[in-house]
Design a protein around this motif. Structure first.
Motif, PDB file in Angstrom:
ATOM      1  N   GLU A  51       0.836  -1.199   0.000  1.00  0.00           N
ATOM      2  CA  GLU A  51       0.000   0.000   0.000  1.00  0.00           C
ATOM      3  C   GLU A  51       0.866   1.242   0.000  1.00  0.00           C
ATOM      4  N   ASP A  52       0.372   2.267  -0.680  1.00  0.00           N
ATOM      5  CA  ASP A  52       1.013   3.571  -0.798  1.00  0.00           C
ATOM      6  C   ASP A  52       2.290   3.524  -1.637  1.00  0.00           C
ATOM      7  N   ALA A  53       2.508   2.412  -2.354  1.00  0.00           N
ATOM      8  CA  ALA A  53       3.685   2.288  -3.222  1.00  0.00           C
ATOM      9  C   ALA A  53       3.328   2.733  -4.643  1.00  0.00           C
ATOM     10  N   LEU A  54       4.353   3.035  -5.417  1.00  0.00           N
ATOM     11  CA  LEU A  54       4.185   3.417  -6.814  1.00  0.00           C
ATOM     12  C   LEU A  54       4.587   2.239  -7.698  1.00  0.00           C
ATOM     13  N   TYR A  55       3.821   2.028  -8.760  1.00  0.00           N
ATOM     14  CA  TYR A  55       4.059   0.922  -9.677  1.00  0.00           C
ATOM     15  C   TYR A  55       4.037   1.421 -11.109  1.00  0.00           C
ATOM     16  N   GLN A  56       4.804   0.764 -11.968  1.00  0.00           N
ATOM     17  CA  GLN A  56       4.756   0.994 -13.410  1.00  0.00           C
ATOM     18  C   GLN A  56       4.107  -0.255 -14.000  1.00  0.00           C
ATOM     19  N   LEU A  57       2.869  -0.104 -14.482  1.00  0.00           N
ATOM     20  CA  LEU A  57       2.072  -1.249 -14.903  1.00  0.00           C
ATOM     21  C   LEU A  57       1.757  -1.194 -16.387  1.00  0.00           C
TER      22      LEU A  57
END
Length: 117
Positions: A51-57
């Motif tokens: 949670e509260d993390a950034l992802y490149q999807l």
């Protein structure tokens, strides 16, 4: 009206077909699309998420001629909730980056389902 309220009210498309979602940094499929709007998405995660993390999807939607069109999105994981199945969770993302062309294509695809109802 708050931005969060605006985001939650954006038209959504329920995704019945299996649409895999890939974490571009891990180069691995991490789940499947549940529903999507032009501002975010619900995903059924098959790996632990933070949670509260950034992802490149990346996930694909039908392109103008029906061919798969891969969309790359930068996304912020807002929440997660465990499912009854071990190792799976529903997770909610807000899109931070999405190219103008991809946003327009996504908006068109969402509108197709909304007008078909």
């Amino acid at each position: 009206m708050s931005t969060d309220t605006d985001t939650r009210r954006a038209p959504r498309r329920q995704v019945a077909e299996l649409v895999p979602v890939t974490d571009m940094l891990a180069e691995a499929v991490i789940g499947r699309l549940g529903n999507v709007s032009e501002t975010g998405m619900l995903m059924l995660a098959s790996v632990p998420m933070h949670e509260d993390a950034l992802y490149q999807l990346q996930f694909a939607i039908p392109g103008p001629q029906g061919q798969p069109l891969a969309l790359d999105v930068g996304a912020h994981l807002l929440w997660s909730e465990q499912t009854h199945a071990p190792g799976q969770a529903w997770v909610g993302f807000r899109f931070l980056t999405l190219s103008r062309d991809h946003r327009e294509r996504l908006r068109d695809w969402i509108a197709q389902e909304t007008s078909a109802v």
